[in-house]
Design a protein around this motif. Structure first.
Motif, short mmCIF file in Angstrom:
data_model
loop_
_atom_site.label_atom_id
_atom_site.label_comp_id
_atom_site.label_asym_id
_atom_site.label_seq_id
_atom_site.Cartn_x
_atom_site.Cartn_y
_atom_site.Cartn_z
N VAL A 132 44.48 55.77 24.15
CA VAL A 132 43.58 55.52 25.28
C VAL A 132 44.02 54.24 25.99
O VAL A 132 44.03 53.17 25.40
CB VAL A 132 42.11 55.39 24.82
N VAL A 133 44.37 54.37 27.25
CA VAL A 133 44.78 53.21 28.05
C VAL A 133 43.95 53.20 29.33
O VAL A 133 44.00 54.14 30.13
CB VAL A 133 46.28 53.26 28.40
N ARG A 134 43.21 52.12 29.53
CA ARG A 134 42.38 51.97 30.73
C ARG A 134 42.89 50.78 31.53
O ARG A 134 42.98 49.66 31.01
CB ARG A 134 40.91 51.78 30.35
N THR A 135 43.18 51.01 32.81
CA THR A 135 43.81 49.98 33.63
C THR A 135 43.07 49.85 34.95
O THR A 135 42.89 50.85 35.67
CB THR A 135 45.28 50.32 33.91
N ALA A 136 42.65 48.63 35.27
CA ALA A 136 42.02 48.39 36.57
C ALA A 136 43.02 48.63 37.69
O ALA A 136 44.19 48.30 37.58
CB ALA A 136 41.48 46.96 36.64
N THR A 137 42.53 49.23 38.79
CA THR A 137 43.39 49.56 39.92
C THR A 137 43.05 48.67 41.10
O THR A 137 41.90 48.66 41.55
CB THR A 137 43.19 51.03 40.32
N PRO A 138 44.01 47.91 41.63
CA PRO A 138 43.74 47.12 42.83
C PRO A 138 43.35 48.04 43.99
O PRO A 138 43.98 49.08 44.20
CB PRO A 138 45.08 46.42 43.12
N THR A 139 42.30 47.68 44.71
CA THR A 139 41.80 48.53 45.79
C THR A 139 41.63 47.73 47.08
O THR A 139 41.49 46.52 47.07
CB THR A 139 40.44 49.14 45.42
N MET A 140 41.66 48.45 48.19
CA MET A 140 41.39 47.83 49.48
C MET A 140 39.96 47.30 49.52
O MET A 140 39.70 46.21 50.02
CB MET A 140 41.60 48.86 50.59
N ASP A 141 39.03 48.06 48.96
CA ASP A 141 37.62 47.68 48.93
C ASP A 141 37.35 46.95 47.61
O ASP A 141 37.14 47.58 46.58
CB ASP A 141 36.75 48.93 49.05
N SER A 142 37.33 45.65 47.65
CA SER A 142 37.17 44.87 46.42
C SER A 142 35.77 44.99 45.83
O SER A 142 35.57 44.64 44.66
CB SER A 142 37.47 43.39 46.70
N THR A 143 34.81 45.49 46.60
CA THR A 143 33.44 45.61 46.09
C THR A 143 33.22 46.92 45.32
O THR A 143 32.13 47.16 44.82
CB THR A 143 32.42 45.53 47.24
N ARG A 144 34.25 47.76 45.26
CA ARG A 144 34.15 49.02 44.51
C ARG A 144 35.26 49.02 43.46
O ARG A 144 36.43 49.16 43.78
CB ARG A 144 34.32 50.21 45.45
N ARG A 145 34.89 48.83 42.20
CA ARG A 145 35.88 48.72 41.13
C ARG A 145 36.31 50.10 40.64
O ARG A 145 35.49 50.93 40.25
CB ARG A 145 35.32 47.91 39.96
#
Length: 381
Positions: A196-209
């Motif tokens: 199991v690998v969970r990785t945060a994704t950089p997004t244009m909308d920083s208020t939606r993780r």
């Protein structure tokens, strides 16, 4: 309006006022910007207050599982208030998408075990569903499940755009089940297991993780025994309606801020809001917002069983699907239009990092893609 309907309306007004009061005391755009870059991606103190004092996480969870037994309309009220300030919380991913998936799966044991912590706000959950295409089709899934005996499965694949996927305490996954006529199943993933690998994704909308969840023969337990696709259709209709309310809250606040600015900004010796051309633009935006709001609320009424959608409806098209789709399209177009006009009226200051207009613009475009666009999804069954 009957006495019962008047009581329900009063209760909803009180819910909206209570959520708005909490946000006014404990949230601001400064705190939103700080929370968006925090490890959790949201203000944990604010979320604890909303859950403990208001019960936002428990609204649409049945009472027997620690919830309040409310409907989609109540979820919309909370989403609308959160949308006004673009407040980042796990509400949409945990209290709506994941919780409603569990409710619709009709697995008594799983619900008694997983729903109470979600309702109390002591744990958050998320649903890993779509792949890199981001279509969120109910007949498609990012994972494949292989039965390995004694009710256990091994899941493999990668889901993208998972709401709070890297921080949620519970990960639910949608997967094709090998050897079962291509059934779609709902699974609880053991996030501590190997693979199991969970990785945060950089997004244009920083208020939606968002995050990606990659599974390599990860151990998972199936929730429910029936094909989950019909329930997933219902879940998506509901999350469309709640996201629409969040979009209306954001559009309403963006329009209010724009009108306020037009009364303060002086050009050629007078406030720009006094110019007829801008008055017409503001009036058009107001009509857009109120028309979309009506579609949004109608979707909740249909989903909650309190009405039928207005207009022509073919028998082959479920009422809930049509109402949710109309709300989805109307509210997406409205927020996109209002956010763009907000930047135009504010001028150059609106594209600076310090101003909030660009945050509404980014939220408008990220929300338009979230849960798939109508032209690429099998929304009407």
């Amino acid at each position: 309006m009957t006495v019962a309907e008047q009581h329900d309306q009063h209760e909803r007004l009180e819910l909206g006022r209570t959520v708005r009061s909490v946000l006014a005391r404990k949230s601001s755009f400064e705190k939103t910007r700080a929370a968006a870059t925090s490890p959790a991606g949201y203000n944990t103190e604010l979320w604890s207050t909303l859950c403990g004092q208001v019960g936002v996480a428990a609204l649409a969870i049945p009472e027997e599982y620690g919830g309040l037994g409310a409907g989609i309309r109540e979820l919309q009220i909370v989403a609308e208030e959160l949308g006004r300030g673009l407040t980042p919380t796990p509400f949409l991913g945990s209290s709506v998408l994941a919780a409603r998936s569990l409710v619709h799966c009709a697995d008594e044991d799983a619900n008694r075990r997983l729903l109470p912590p979600i309702a109390h706000g002591t744990a958050t959950a998320t649903l890993a569903w779509t792949g890199v295409d981001g279509q969120w089709r109910t007949d498609s899934a990012a994972f494949r499940a292989e039965h390995c005996g004694e009710g256990s499965y091994h899941l493999s694949g990668t889901a993208e755009y998972v709401l709070d996927g890297d921080t949620a305490d519970c990960v639910l996954a949608i997967a094709h089940i090998d050897g079962e006529n291509e059934q779609i199943g709902l699974f609880e993933v053991d996030i501590r297991a190997p693979g199991v690998v969970r990785t945060a994704t950089p997004t244009m909308d920083s208020t939606r993780r968002l995050a990606s969840v990659a599974l390599t023969r990860a151990v998972a337990k199936r929730i429910g025994t029936a094909d989950f696709e019909p329930a997933l259709n219902q879940v998506r209709d509901e999350v469309y309606a709640v996201l629409a309310a969040e979009q209306i809250g954001a559009a309403d606040q963006a329009l209010a801020d724009t009108v306020s600015y037009s009364k303060e900004r002086v050009q050629f010796g007078r406030p720009i809001g006094s110019f007829q051309a801008l008055k017409h633009r503001m009036a058009d935006l107001y009509v857009f917002v109120e028309s979309a709001r009506a579609a949004c609320y109608e979707a909740a009424d249909v989903l909650d069983g309190r009405g039928e959608p207005a207009g022509y409806l073919e028998e082959s098209e479920p009422a809930s699907a049509r109402a949710a789709l109309v709300a989805r399209i109307a509210c997406t177009e409205t927020l996109t239009t209002v956010a763009a006009e907000m930047i135009q009226v504010h001028g150059g200051v609106a594209i600076t990092w310090e101003h909030n207009a660009h945050l509404y613009f980014k939220r408008a475009h990220s929300s338009s893609q979230l849960f798939g666009q109508p032209r690429t999804t099998n929304t009407l069954r």
